[in-house]
Scaffold this active site. Structure first.
Site, mmCIF file in Angstrom:
data_model
loop_
_atom_site.group_PDB
_atom_site.id
_atom_site.type_symbol
_atom_site.label_atom_id
_atom_site.label_comp_id
_atom_site.label_asym_id
_atom_site.label_seq_id
_atom_site.Cartn_x
_atom_site.Cartn_y
_atom_site.Cartn_z
ATOM 1 N N SER A 91 0.761 -5.686 8.386
ATOM 2 C CA SER A 91 0.909 -4.254 8.675
ATOM 3 C C SER A 91 1.285 -3.630 10.061
ATOM 4 O O SER A 91 1.265 -2.738 10.028
ATOM 5 C CB SER A 91 -0.279 -3.282 7.917
ATOM 6 O OG SER A 91 -1.429 -3.780 8.789
ATOM 7 N N LYS A 136 -6.948 3.795 6.462
ATOM 8 C CA LYS A 136 -6.445 3.830 7.659
ATOM 9 C C LYS A 136 -6.242 5.502 7.927
ATOM 10 O O LYS A 136 -6.110 5.881 9.098
ATOM 11 C CB LYS A 136 -4.940 3.567 7.532
ATOM 12 C CG LYS A 136 -4.973 1.729 7.260
ATOM 13 C CD LYS A 136 -3.478 1.212 7.067
ATOM 14 C CE LYS A 136 -3.721 -0.296 7.414
ATOM 15 N NZ LYS A 136 -2.507 -0.876 6.989
#
Length: 803
Positions: free
Chosen positions: A708, A751
């Site tokens: 990511s 996140k």
């Protein structure tokens, strides 16, 4: 012990015979003393030419035996008493006895002694008197002459031998004694044969005394033959009766008869133990009201019957007792009544937890399904989230809401399969596995069992515990879970299993497939402030002996504590900071402080020291530094990615920061993409040919991995080459392909929470994750500017947009 206690005979062991001088066994020709100390016998007389062990009790008798053992002749007289219950006095003794020589003292104590006596010759008592030293008699010996040539006696001898053979066929126990006699005597001596055969029978003591007192060999051997024939008939009759009983009596009646007979025999012999009886009664009482399956009931019945026959001193006794203890203490068919009151469940969850609305709703749906279906059997939940977010306490709340018993145990670090399925009973110290132990502690067949840290279960040469869990957590199999120790099926299908884990990666796929995953993402600042106010501060005050009137933590101080000291996803770090404040407060009040202590934003550092985190370190608005969003087992986190270039004659590239294989690949993809598209972003195409590139992810001691960080690394490289900083308070996450496509990522909620916690205001997510973000609660999305990127050009346009 009283000196009237009966003398007992013990088995002669081969090691005793080895210690005896062979000459001491052949004493017929030796000169025996005319005056002998007399030892009364009960309940049978001794016979010549037979080696017998004697157990003598009573201090006076022990003294006589020791005196004889130390004398030169070592000879004493053995005489049967007339009345077994009478005293040891001259009037209660027969006239005929046997002289015996002590050949070995086996065991000697103050009140008892065991000796091995070789019986020699008959004697008749001429004069008997009693003194302080015990009974003494003047005797006349009745020595026999060999009569082996006498034809009639030989015929009697053959008849005795034939009868003995018949007895051996019915009862093989006689054969050992016959072998022992043959080793020391000859079948050609009719008198000795008669004495041996008489001693072998189970005749009454007085009948045997008549044989002993019969000096004529022919008459004696005839008496013995009659006794042997009686013994043979009794043995045959006993055998016949046993066969008839086995044939005619039903199994149940036979068991009852044998048990009553055994009970009576034990009572007569004094072998019945109160402790054993009470244990068996305790086990039987436990079984009342339980519903056992057929196999378990059969195992318990067999083990109870076995326990009744074993002596408590036997090693097997404790093994059998412990097995029964486990079998009977388990809650077979013992269920608590479920409560499917959704309103009550909601109150319980809200009382114990703040926030986590999605998790609470999922659990309420779960309870609603149980209400409609009538049960919640076969359900296995797995709560996944970072430490300190309340996974374990949610399990307790579910148990309280359902009105079920709760038991928790940790699987973390478990490496032995036997801890799941138990040890086999053949091992010393064997025990059932954790699940059977949990059922015992929970005391119901339908508890809530919490399996903590299921992602940290290990494997070793002792087996794979995770594989052993497959049977337990499979609704199709756990209705007959078979623990190695119990070895009978136990129904676990009514148990509600709730597992907890920090991450799913380390849980084996077949095990994960059996569980329904519910994610707990962590808390933002507003939630942490409320949790501290409702739960953490009151709990800390109570644990430190303080009250609200003494210590207050203001909201602005709590926000500073969370922002500068406790940025983790859970609240455990925050709780530790609050405890630290309470400890210092307790010290002040213990040192005679009187006025109230108020913790403000301005004096937090006085109690917690310098801040652990600062805003400045997150937002270094300089070229080559970009903030990325990451997901870890500890929750969401932010990462600083730095890029640097050093002039070099040859191009090169390296990365540092303890990166995993996936992040290393992301670095290489970012480097390749930038190298191929410098012209697209109006940058010098020969820059990479003249510079050595270094990408670094700070906090090098922390391992980092995951797909990511591709767009973050690319942005850092472009920022460094163009010498343009990215927009302030910008965070991004997404994987990049060589052609510039932005791939989706996981952990959007975590996140986002990490971004809010760190104060980021602008976020970039892959276009494929738009739906995941839109599914988040409004309070998480509020105040954040979000952009979704399909290609890297979308990322570039947002990151370097002019303000």
């Amino acid at each position: 012990m009283s000196h009237h206690e009966e003398d007992e005979e013990y088995e002669i062991k081969p090691e005793h015979l080895d210690d005896i001088d062979s000459e001491s066994l052949v004493l017929a020709r030796e000169l025996l003393p005319d005056r002998l100390p007399i030892i009364p016998l009960r309940p049978r007389p001794a016979f010549p030419a037979i080696l017998i062990p004697l157990h003598i009790a009573g201090a006076d008798k022990v003294a006589v035996i020791r005196q004889v053992a130390d004398s030169s002749t070592k000879t004493l007289g053995l005489v049967l008493v007339e009345n077994v219950d009478g005293k040891d006095e001259p009037s209660n003794l027969h006239d005929v006895g046997v002289a015996g020589k002590i050949v070995k003292v086996l065991n000697s104590e103050d009140e008892s002694i065991q000796v091995l006596v070789n019986c020699l010759e008959r004697f008749t008592i001429e004069e008997l008197h009693q003194s302080e030293l015990g009974l003494h008699a003047t005797v006349t010996y009745q020595q026999e002459k060999p009569l082996s040539d006498h034809q009639e006696l030989k015929a009697y001898s053959m008849a005795i031998i034939s009868t003995l053979k018949e007895l051996v066929k019915i009862n093989p126990l006689y054969s050992e004694e016959i072998k022992m006699f043959l080793g020391r005597s000859s079948m050609d001596d009719p008198g000795r044969l008669a004495d041996f055969a008489a001693n072998l029978t189970s005749a009454d003591g007085q009948e045997l005394q008549e044989v002993l007192a019969t000096f004529d060999v022919r008459e004696r051997i005839e008496r013995v033959l009659v006794l042997l024939k009686k013994e043979l008939e009794v043995s045959r009759l006993q055998s016949k009766i046993s066969k008839q009983i086995e044939k005619n009596i039903s199994e149940q009646q036979r068991q009852f008869f044998l048990k009553e007979q055994l009970k009576t025999i034990k009572k007569e012999l004094g072998l019945e133990k109160e402790g054993k009886t009470s244990e068996i009664e305790k086990f039987q009482e436990r079984l009342e009201g339980l519903t056992l399956n057929d196999e378990a009931q059969k195992a318990i019945d067999e083990e109870l019957e076995k326990l009744q026959l074993i002596e408590p001193t036997s090693p097997e006794y404790n093994v059998s007792r412990n097995y029964l203890d486990w079998l009977t203490i388990l809650p077979w068919g013992k269920n608590t009544k479920d409560s499917y009151d959704i309103a009550k469940a909601k109150r319980a969850l809200d009382r114990d937890h703040f926030g986590l609305d999605d998790v609470k709703n999922r659990i309420l749906e779960f309870i609603a399904v149980g209400k409609m279906k009538g049960d919640i059997s076969g359900s296995i939940l797995c709560l996944v989230g970072p430490p300190g977010v309340g996974k374990t306490s949610i399990g307790k709340s579910v148990a309280a809401a359902l009105n079920r018993n709760f038991y928790r145990f940790s699987l973390g670090g478990m490496r032995d399969e036997a801890e799941i399925k138990g040890h086999r009973r053949t091992y010393i110290g064997a025990m059932p596995g954790k699940f059977i132990q949990a059922m015992k502690q929970a005391d119901s067949a339908n508890p809530v069992l919490m399996l903590d840290e299921i992602d940290k279960i290990g494997a070793s040469y002792q087996g794979d515990p995770a594989s052993a869990l497959l049977e337990v957590l499979d609704p199709e199999q756990n209705n007959s879970f078979r623990d190695h120790y119990l070895d009978v099926p136990f129904d676990l299908s009514n148990v509600l299993f709730i597992a907890t884990a920090n991450q799913l990666d380390t849980i084996p796929a077949p095990l994960l497939d059996r569980m329904e995953v519910i994610r707990l993402s962590g808390y933002i600042m507003d939630e942490k402030v409320e949790i501290a106010k409702r739960y953490l501060i009151p709990k800390a005050l109570e644990n430190h002996g303080l009250s609200k009137k003494q210590v207050t933590i203001r909201k602005d101080a709590m926000e500073k504590i969370i922002d500068n000291y406790a940025r983790e996803a859970g609240v455990r770090g925050l709780e530790n900071r609050i405890k630290k404040i309470m400890r210092k407060a307790a010290m002040e009040f213990a040192s005679d402080r009187v006025e109230k202590l108020t913790i403000r934003k301005t004096n937090v550092e006085d109690y917690l020291g310098k801040p652990v985190f600062s805003q400045d370190e997150l937002f270094k608005n300089v070229p080559g530094i970009v903030t990325g969003l990451a997901w870890t087992s500890m929750g969401g986190a932010t990462l600083q990615i730095e890029a640097s270039a050093m002039p070099s004659k040859s191009k090169g590239f390296k990365q540092t920061g303890q990166l995993g294989k996936v992040m290393v690949e992301s670095c290489e993809i970012a480097y390749s993409y930038v190298m191929g598209h410098l012209a697209d972003y109006e940058l010098p195409e020969d820059f990479l040919d003249q510079h050595f590139i270094h990408i670094h992810v700070p906090a090098g001691a922390t391992p980092k991995d995951g797909p990511s960080a591709g767009i973050t690394m690319t942005t850092a490289l472009l920022s460094m080459i163009s010498k343009k900083p990215v927009r302030p308070k910008l965070g991004m996450t997404g994987e990049l392909t060589l052609t510039g496509q932005v791939l989706p990522i996981g952990g959007v909620k975590e996140k986002t929470i990490a971004a809010r916690r760190s104060g980021l205001k602008i976020l970039i997510f892959p276009e494929s994750n738009r739906k995941d973000f839109e599914d988040l609660p409004d309070y998480l999305r509020e105040g954040i500017e979000v952009h979704f990127a399909k290609t890297y050009r979308d990322v570039y346009n947002v990151a370097f947009k002019k303000q």
